[in-house]
Scaffold this motif. Structure first.
Motif, PDB file in Angstrom:
ATOM      1  N   GLN A  25       0.674  -0.855   0.134  1.00  0.00           N
ATOM      2  CA  GLN A  25       0.047  -0.041   0.042  1.00  0.00           C
ATOM      3  C   GLN A  25       0.973   0.958   0.360  1.00  0.00           C
ATOM      4  N   VAL A  26       1.549   1.537   0.743  1.00  0.00           N
ATOM      5  CA  VAL A  26       2.842   1.909   0.947  1.00  0.00           C
ATOM      6  C   VAL A  26       3.814   2.836  -0.738  1.00  0.00           C
ATOM      7  N   CYS A  27       4.012   0.931  -1.354  1.00  0.00           N
ATOM      8  CA  CYS A  27       4.729   1.452  -2.614  1.00  0.00           C
ATOM      9  C   CYS A  27       3.097   1.921  -3.737  1.00  0.00           C
ATOM     10  N   ARG A  28       2.009   1.744  -3.459  1.00  0.00           N
ATOM     11  CA  ARG A  28       1.017   2.025  -5.001  1.00  0.00           C
ATOM     12  C   ARG A  28       0.356   3.544  -3.833  1.00  0.00           C
ATOM     13  N   PHE A  29       0.866   4.129  -2.821  1.00  0.00           N
ATOM     14  CA  PHE A  29       0.160   5.396  -2.381  1.00  0.00           C
ATOM     15  C   PHE A  29       1.574   6.321  -3.268  1.00  0.00           C
ATOM     16  N   THR A  30       2.993   5.745  -2.967  1.00  0.00           N
ATOM     17  CA  THR A  30       3.823   6.532  -3.988  1.00  0.00           C
ATOM     18  C   THR A  30       3.904   6.557  -5.012  1.00  0.00           C
TER      19      THR A  30
END
Length: 135
Positions: free
Chosen positions: A96-101
């Motif tokens: 989710q952190v990567c998708r948000f980025t």
């Protein structure tokens, strides 16, 4: 600042974070430093004074493959807290952190100035490096 017209950005850049010392080399700080540098350059080009860099840590992420990871919650200064996630849950959070980025980069490309990051208190940043004003 020996070279005030030179800007270093990204994962390998380090800046002073109020109350936390020098930032760690990480993607968590890389994008905020880059966005802040763009704000500083734009402010100086327009003859405005840039605001101080503000940032706070939230978590440390370690990906251990597609189905495993470790998430450590941290204080604003990057010191550890008790909550730790491991395994598939941690891998999901990291994803989710990567998708948000990626989503943030896409949005920033379409609407410059929209990127936001976690910030520390304003009073702790009074004498620090120049951030996105009002964000």
């Amino acid at each position: 600042m020996s070279h005030p017209d030179v800007y270093v950005i990204g994962d390998a850049a380090a800046v002073e974070i109020p109350g936390a010392g020098a930032s760690r080399m990480s993607c968590a700080v890389g994008m905020p430093i880059a966005a802040h540098a763009a704000d500083v350059i734009n402010a100086r080009a327009a003859g405005r004074t840039a605001t101080a860099f503000r940032f706070r840590y939230l978590i440390q992420c370690v990906s251990l493959g597609r189905r495993d990871g470790v998430i450590q919650t941290v204080r604003h200064d990057d010191s550890p807290l008790d909550l730790v996630l491991t395994g598939r849950v941690a891998a999901w959070v990291k994803e989710q952190v990567c998708r948000f980025t990626l989503g943030s980069l896409r949005l920033e490309r379409r609407r410059p100035g929209t990127y936001l990051w976690p910030k520390g208190s304003a009073r702790s940043s009074a004498a620090q490096v120049p951030s996105r004003a009002g964000r």
